[in-house]
Design a protein around this motif. Structure first.
Motif, PDB file in Angstrom:
ATOM      1  N   ALA A 546      87.784  97.707  30.796  1.00 33.19           N
ATOM      2  CA  ALA A 546      88.426  99.022  30.845  1.00 33.19           C
ATOM      3  C   ALA A 546      89.550  98.948  31.867  1.00 33.19           C
ATOM      4  O   ALA A 546      89.397  98.324  32.922  1.00 33.19           O
ATOM      5  N   ILE A 547      90.692  99.526  31.537  1.00 35.45           N
ATOM      6  CA  ILE A 547      91.799  99.571  32.486  1.00 35.45           C
ATOM      7  C   ILE A 547      92.252 101.011  32.644  1.00 35.45           C
ATOM      8  O   ILE A 547      92.144 101.823  31.720  1.00 35.45           O
ATOM      9  N   ALA A 548      92.741 101.335  33.842  1.00 35.33           N
ATOM     10  CA  ALA A 548      93.239 102.683  34.104  1.00 35.33           C
ATOM     11  C   ALA A 548      94.416 102.579  35.058  1.00 35.33           C
ATOM     12  O   ALA A 548      94.469 101.666  35.894  1.00 35.33           O
ATOM     13  N   HIS A 549      95.362 103.513  34.930  1.00 35.17           N
ATOM     14  CA  HIS A 549      96.478 103.484  35.874  1.00 35.17           C
ATOM     15  C   HIS A 549      97.074 104.864  36.051  1.00 35.17           C
ATOM     16  O   HIS A 549      96.988 105.737  35.177  1.00 35.17           O
ATOM     17  N   VAL A 550      97.678 105.052  37.218  1.00 30.19           N
ATOM     18  CA  VAL A 550      98.451 106.234  37.561  1.00 30.19           C
ATOM     19  C   VAL A 550      99.687 105.723  38.299  1.00 30.19           C
ATOM     20  O   VAL A 550      99.565 105.031  39.313  1.00 30.19           O
ATOM     21  N   GLY A 551     100.891 106.035  37.810  1.00 30.00           N
ATOM     22  CA  GLY A 551     102.116 105.577  38.458  1.00 30.00           C
ATOM     23  C   GLY A 551     102.712 104.370  37.765  1.00 30.00           C
ATOM     24  O   GLY A 551     102.525 104.162  36.559  1.00 30.00           O
ATOM     25  N   ASP A 552     103.429 103.537  38.521  1.00 33.41           N
ATOM     26  CA  ASP A 552     104.174 102.444  37.914  1.00 33.41           C
ATOM     27  C   ASP A 552     103.674 101.054  38.310  1.00 33.41           C
ATOM     28  O   ASP A 552     104.361 100.057  38.056  1.00 33.41           O
ATOM     29  N   SER A 553     102.513 100.952  38.951  1.00 36.81           N
ATOM     30  CA  SER A 553     101.896  99.635  39.091  1.00 36.81           C
ATOM     31  C   SER A 553     101.349  99.240  37.722  1.00 36.81           C
ATOM     32  O   SER A 553     100.950 100.096  36.931  1.00 36.81           O
ATOM     33  N   ARG A 554     101.294  97.942  37.459  1.00 37.49           N
ATOM     34  CA  ARG A 554     101.046  97.506  36.082  1.00 37.49           C
ATOM     35  C   ARG A 554      99.898  96.515  35.981  1.00 37.49           C
ATOM     36  O   ARG A 554      99.511  95.880  36.957  1.00 37.49           O
ATOM     37  N   ILE A 555      99.412  96.370  34.743  1.00 36.31           N
ATOM     38  CA  ILE A 555      98.490  95.293  34.401  1.00 36.31           C
ATOM     39  C   ILE A 555      99.025  94.580  33.169  1.00 36.31           C
ATOM     40  O   ILE A 555      99.485  95.207  32.218  1.00 36.31           O
ATOM     41  N   TYR A 556      99.013  93.249  33.241  1.00 29.24           N
ATOM     42  CA  TYR A 556      99.458  92.389  32.147  1.00 29.24           C
ATOM     43  C   TYR A 556      98.302  91.506  31.706  1.00 29.24           C
ATOM     44  O   TYR A 556      97.396  91.187  32.494  1.00 29.24           O
ATOM     45  N   ARG A 557      98.360  91.097  30.456  1.00 27.71           N
ATOM     46  CA  ARG A 557      97.452  90.075  29.937  1.00 27.71           C
ATOM     47  C   ARG A 557      98.292  88.915  29.427  1.00 27.71           C
ATOM     48  O   ARG A 557      99.292  89.121  28.738  1.00 27.71           O
ATOM     49  N   ILE A 558      97.889  87.683  29.777  1.00 27.58           N
ATOM     50  CA  ILE A 558      98.616  86.489  29.356  1.00 27.58           C
ATOM     51  C   ILE A 558      97.657  85.603  28.573  1.00 27.58           C
ATOM     52  O   ILE A 558      96.597  85.213  29.082  1.00 27.58           O
ATOM     53  N   THR A 559      97.988  85.307  27.321  1.00 30.05           N
ATOM     54  CA  THR A 559      97.206  84.404  26.488  1.00 30.05           C
ATOM     55  C   THR A 559      98.138  83.386  25.864  1.00 30.05           C
ATOM     56  O   THR A 559      99.358  83.573  25.820  1.00 30.05           O
ATOM     57  N   ARG A 560      97.570  82.293  25.382  1.00 26.52           N
ATOM     58  CA  ARG A 560      98.395  81.267  24.755  1.00 26.52           C
ATOM     59  C   ARG A 560      98.948  81.735  23.417  1.00 26.52           C
ATOM     60  O   ARG A 560     100.033  81.338  23.012  1.00 26.52           O
ATOM     61  N   LYS A 561      98.205  82.578  22.711  1.00 26.06           N
ATOM     62  CA  LYS A 561      98.638  83.007  21.389  1.00 26.06           C
ATOM     63  C   LYS A 561      99.650  84.139  21.452  1.00 26.06           C
ATOM     64  O   LYS A 561     100.673  84.112  20.776  1.00 26.06           O
ATOM     65  N   GLN A 562      99.366  85.153  22.253  1.00 23.83           N
ATOM     66  CA  GLN A 562     100.222  86.340  22.284  1.00 23.83           C
ATOM     67  C   GLN A 562     101.237  86.320  23.418  1.00 23.83           C
ATOM     68  O   GLN A 562     102.127  87.151  23.451  1.00 23.83           O
ATOM     69  N   GLY A 563     101.083  85.394  24.359  1.00 25.31           N
ATOM     70  CA  GLY A 563     102.017  85.338  25.463  1.00 25.31           C
ATOM     71  C   GLY A 563     101.755  86.447  26.469  1.00 25.31           C
ATOM     72  O   GLY A 563     100.611  86.808  26.759  1.00 25.31           O
ATOM     73  N   LEU A 564     102.838  87.014  27.004  1.00 23.41           N
ATOM     74  CA  LEU A 564     102.738  88.071  28.022  1.00 23.41           C
ATOM     75  C   LEU A 564     102.689  89.428  27.336  1.00 23.41           C
ATOM     76  O   LEU A 564     103.565  89.774  26.549  1.00 23.41           O
ATOM     77  N   GLU A 565     101.654  90.215  27.644  1.00 23.75           N
ATOM     78  CA  GLU A 565     101.519  91.568  27.108  1.00 23.75           C
ATOM     79  C   GLU A 565     101.399  92.556  28.262  1.00 23.75           C
ATOM     80  O   GLU A 565     100.523  92.416  29.107  1.00 23.75           O
ATOM     81  N   GLN A 566     102.261  93.547  28.285  1.00 22.52           N
ATOM     82  CA  GLN A 566     102.151  94.621  29.264  1.00 22.52           C
ATOM     83  C   GLN A 566     101.182  95.659  28.712  1.00 22.52           C
ATOM     84  O   GLN A 566     101.430  96.264  27.664  1.00 22.52           O
ATOM     85  N   LEU A 567     100.067  95.882  29.404  1.00 20.36           N
ATOM     86  CA  LEU A 567      99.020  96.750  28.883  1.00 20.36           C
ATOM     87  C   LEU A 567      99.165  98.197  29.334  1.00 20.36           C
ATOM     88  O   LEU A 567      98.482  99.079  28.802  1.00 20.36           O
ATOM     89  N   THR A 568     100.018  98.466  30.316  1.00 22.30           N
ATOM     90  CA  THR A 568     100.216  99.827  30.809  1.00 22.30           C
ATOM     91  C   THR A 568     101.669 100.234  30.634  1.00 22.30           C
ATOM     92  O   THR A 568     102.569  99.385  30.620  1.00 22.30           O
ATOM     93  N   LEU A 569     101.907 101.525  30.516  1.00 27.80           N
ATOM     94  CA  LEU A 569     103.260 102.076  30.476  1.00 27.80           C
ATOM     95  C   LEU A 569     103.467 102.940  31.716  1.00 27.80           C
ATOM     96  O   LEU A 569     102.624 103.791  32.041  1.00 27.80           O
ATOM     97  N   ASP A 570     104.572 102.706  32.404  1.00 27.99           N
ATOM     98  CA  ASP A 570     104.821 103.366  33.682  1.00 27.99           C
ATOM     99  C   ASP A 570     104.864 104.888  33.541  1.00 27.99           C
ATOM    100  O   ASP A 570     105.421 105.422  32.573  1.00 27.99           O
ATOM    101  N   HIS A 571     104.293 105.562  34.511  1.00 34.61           N
ATOM    102  CA  HIS A 571     104.399 107.018  34.597  1.00 34.61           C
ATOM    103  C   HIS A 571     105.663 107.349  35.387  1.00 34.61           C
ATOM    104  O   HIS A 571     105.627 107.582  36.604  1.00 34.61           O
ATOM    105  N   GLU A 572     106.780 107.328  34.695  1.00 35.50           N
ATOM    106  CA  GLU A 572     108.070 107.613  35.311  1.00 35.50           C
ATOM    107  C   GLU A 572     108.939 108.336  34.295  1.00 35.50           C
ATOM    108  O   GLU A 572     108.634 108.370  33.090  1.00 35.50           O
ATOM    109  N   VAL A 573     110.036 108.911  34.772  1.00 39.11           N
ATOM    110  CA  VAL A 573     110.854 109.788  33.936  1.00 39.11           C
ATOM    111  C   VAL A 573     111.405 109.056  32.717  1.00 39.11           C
ATOM    112  O   VAL A 573     111.356 109.567  31.585  1.00 39.11           O
ATOM    113  N   GLY A 574     111.926 107.853  32.912  1.00 41.41           N
ATOM    114  CA  GLY A 574     112.506 107.118  31.787  1.00 41.41           C
ATOM    115  C   GLY A 574     111.503 106.865  30.679  1.00 41.41           C
ATOM    116  O   GLY A 574     111.797 107.087  29.491  1.00 41.41           O
TER     117      GLY A 574
END
Length: 687
Positions: A546-574
């Motif tokens: 389970a992952i949870a976030h508030v703000g713009d700190s991030r969690i990534y997952r890196i695998t050989r098949k999918q490469g780099l995946e950003q699992l969170t989306l920043d809580h920011e205006v943009g």
């Protein structure tokens, strides 16, 4: 140029220390006793441990085709017309010592102002170098193979230089196979790439199953390819012979090979699956190749050849009690099964039984060699936005291989996976432009191991937290520390077994926010003076997360098949504007684009809406939790393959790898504090 072995920075030839990270370019540390020894030393003078870089060389020499033979075939497969019909070399020692004047310029090395005529030399210990094979491959060549030593491992390889010079060309190679594979080989030979190097470059996404090419060049009538040496790795048949493996584990190995049948067949290298001595096992007991073998043009292997090779492996390993499996393979040989996806379906059904079949898309394991991977979320890079991060909160109101057969939509069973091992590493750094560190992290991993004569298993609960504080008068570092300590205390009492549910996780985050908010009120803090913090959190229970976030700190997952995946989306205006349908360029063109829309502490619970996700870990991976000082300016998107992908392997040092990444981030960004947690999760089939 000299390539730093730690950070891969390119240094001038005469430098003794890396300009980037400062390590020695003339000495190295012995792998055994840790003493300093010369960089070119093969044997440590203190403990006699072997310390040189050993490679596996595959040298293809053209066989001249007589004029009476098929002239068209000669034109297609001819790399560079040889000057003589006679094969001039008998072993690797001859190749790397004779005719040094014929060495290509890319292999000449400057050392101590003297020209070294040859970078590589044949290893003459502990056994003689293998001689020429007696058979010829599909390109009418004889193949010489064996071990060589790279005497100057810091020197940039000829292939790396060529790739840099021809960057667009190499990118096109990995994407476009619309033309006949063999019809383009002459063109690649002209730019200095041997024909038998192309499969390694095209299938690089399948590393480490397929070895990553170390160097390659064309030298008149000979093409040279250097690979990591896997000749000492255990043979797959050895593993099968030494251990009494359950049927399900044998089926898993067969399925791993079957996955690669189409990609290898597409580029005429399916023969690689048919050579028993080529099928190896790595440190995680996963299937790997020692090298690739080219198919015969006139008689390429088919699916019957593959299952016949499997049956030979069974016989060599003295496997018994596999009658049902042999019956299935006999159906392929008889022609009843003609498609590899049908074979995989039958393998899975045989392994798990009809009552245990779970829904699983057989094609999810494939990555096409000619279809680009989908682009990641279009999230713009950050700059030094700490002040706008603080102020904004108070201004806001709130891969695959394609088949056309009848089995394309068929579901089959997936062999369940379990934990093999878990490792973690952490690092926090003040950064190069800050006078104090407002980041704070926390880790807690509880491992229960059960072991007996035949098996071992792990039961793991892990809690990982990264917070990036904000607020005046050192309040940011107080907020981040309070958040981590509050959540660790909460989950120590609220989490005893399986993963907590969504409500439990959300309640812990809101209690933490309430604690911080009340502290702000008690200290009469208001507006931008209120302390606050971002939060990114991962809770791991065996293969569930389970992952949870508030703000713009991030969690990534890196695998050989999918490469780099950003699992969170920043809580920011943009990002909020993108979620509302605004084009990314417009959303991040706003002056307040990087201002936070959520954080812990500045506002009461009604304004805090943590994002919580649950997911299953189905393959070996790295989990990276980080503050924005690490991920700003596309640092990870542009450099993950160099700094993170190698760390998936169990034989790499996770902590040292994280230190290297943080040091690089200080050079690349450096405007903010940098904090990261790395968790390496290794799986094995649950047999």
């Amino acid at each position: 140029m000299l390539i730093c072995p730690q950070c891969e920075f390119e240094n001038p030839e005469d430098h003794k220390y890396c300009q980037s990270c400062g390590i020695s370019l003339t000495d190295k540390i012995c792998c055994q006793c840790r003493e300093n020894i010369p960089i070119e030393a093969k044997i440590c003078s203190f403990c006699n441990a072997v310390n040189h870089t050993i490679l596996w060389a595959v040298i293809a020499q053209k066989i001249v085709i007589e004029e009476s033979e098929d002239r068209e075939k000669n034109q297609i497969t001819n790399d560079i017309v040889p000057e003589e019909k006679k094969i001039e070399i008998d072993n690797l020692s001859d190749f790397f010592t004779k005719n040094p004047d014929r060495a290509i310029p890319g292999l000449k090395i400057q050392a101590n102002s003297e020209t070294i005529s040859s970078r590589y030399e044949a290893e003459d210990e502990p056994s003689p170098i293998p001689y020429l094979q007696t058979t010829a491959d599909s390109l009418n060549k004889t193949i010489l193979q064996g071990k060589v030593i790279d005497k100057y491992p810091l020197q940039k390889s000829h292939l790396a230089t060529l790739q840099k010079q021809q960057m667009d060309l190499f990118a096109e190679l990995s994407q476009d196979l619309s033309n006949s594979y063999l019809s383009v080989t002459q063109y690649w030979n002209l730019v200095g790439v041997p024909t038998h190097a192309l499969p390694y470059l095209i299938l690089e996404k399948y590393t480490p199953t397929i070895p990553k090419i170390y160097d390659a060049w064309q030298q008149r009538d000979r093409g040279v390819v250097l690979l990591p040496d896997r000749s000492q790795w255990k043979l797959m048949t050895e593993l099968w012979s030494q251990q009494k493996l359950p049927l399900l584990q044998i089926i898993w190995f067969l399925d791993e090979m079957a996955k690669l049948w189409e990609p290898l067949h597409q580029i005429s290298c399916a023969q690689s699956l048919l050579v028993n001595d080529n099928l190896r096992i790595d440190e995680d007991q996963s299937f790997c190749f020692q090298q690739l073998y080219m198919d015969s043009i006139d008689n390429p292997p088919n699916l019957k050849d593959l299952v016949t090779a499997w049956q030979l492996c069974f016989a060599e390993s003295n496997l018994d009690c596999i009658d049902n499996l042999n019956q299935l393979l006999d159906r392929v040989i008889s022609g009843e099964i003609i498609e590899v996806e049908q074979l995989r379906l039958e393998l899975h059904n045989l392994g798990l039984g009809e009552d245990e079949i779970e829904s699983f898309d057989i094609h999810s394991n494939y990555h096409s060699v000619n279809i680009p991977q989908p682009e990641s979320n279009n999230i713009e890079p950050h700059n030094d936005l700490e002040n706008t991060k603080e102020q904004s909160f108070f201004d806001e109101a709130d891969n695959d291989m394609i088949y056309s057969s009848e089995f394309e939509e068929q579901a089959t069973a997936m062999i369940p996976m379990e934990l093999r091992c878990i490792n973690n590493a952490s690092c926090t750094d003040i950064g190069s432009q800050r006078d104090h560190n407002e980041d704070f992290f926390g880790m807690r991993t509880v491992i229960e191991e059960t072991e007996n004569n035949t098996d071992s298993s792990l039961n793991v609960n892990g809690l990982y937290l990264v917070c990036d504080g904000m607020g005046g008068h050192a309040a940011g570092e107080v907020a981040s520390a309070m958040a981590v300590e509050s959540l660790q205390k909460y989950f120590k009492t609220q989490w005893q077994g399986d993963l907590p549910d969504r409500e439990t996780i959300e309640q812990g985050i809101l209690l933490t926010n309430e604690t911080l908010y009340q502290t702000n009120i008690d200290n009469s803090r208001s507006g931008s003076g209120r302390m606050g913090t971002t939060l990114v959190m991962a809770l791991l229970h065996n293969t569930r997360m389970a992952i949870a976030h508030v703000g713009d700190s991030r969690i990534y997952r890196i695998t050989r098949k999918q490469g780099l995946e950003q699992l969170t989306l920043d809580h920011e205006v943009g990002q909020r504007e993108i979620n509302r349908g605004v084009e990314p360029d417009i959303a991040y063109g706003r002056p307040d684009a990087y201002q936070l829309t959520q954080a812990l502490g500045p506002r009461e619970n009604n304004y805090v809406r943590p994002d919580i996700q649950f997911m299953e870990i189905t393959e070996d991976c790295l989990l990276l939790l980080c503050s924005d000082g690490l991920c700003d300016n596309y640092l990870l998107e542009e450099n993950w393959q160099q700094y993170l992908k190698p760390l998936i392997s169990s034989d790499t040092n996770l902590q040292e790898g994280l230190f290297d990444l943080v040091n690089f981030a200080n050079e690349y960004n450096g405007h903010d504090n940098i904090t990261a947690i790395l968790v390496r999760v290794k799986l094995k089939p649950d047999f």
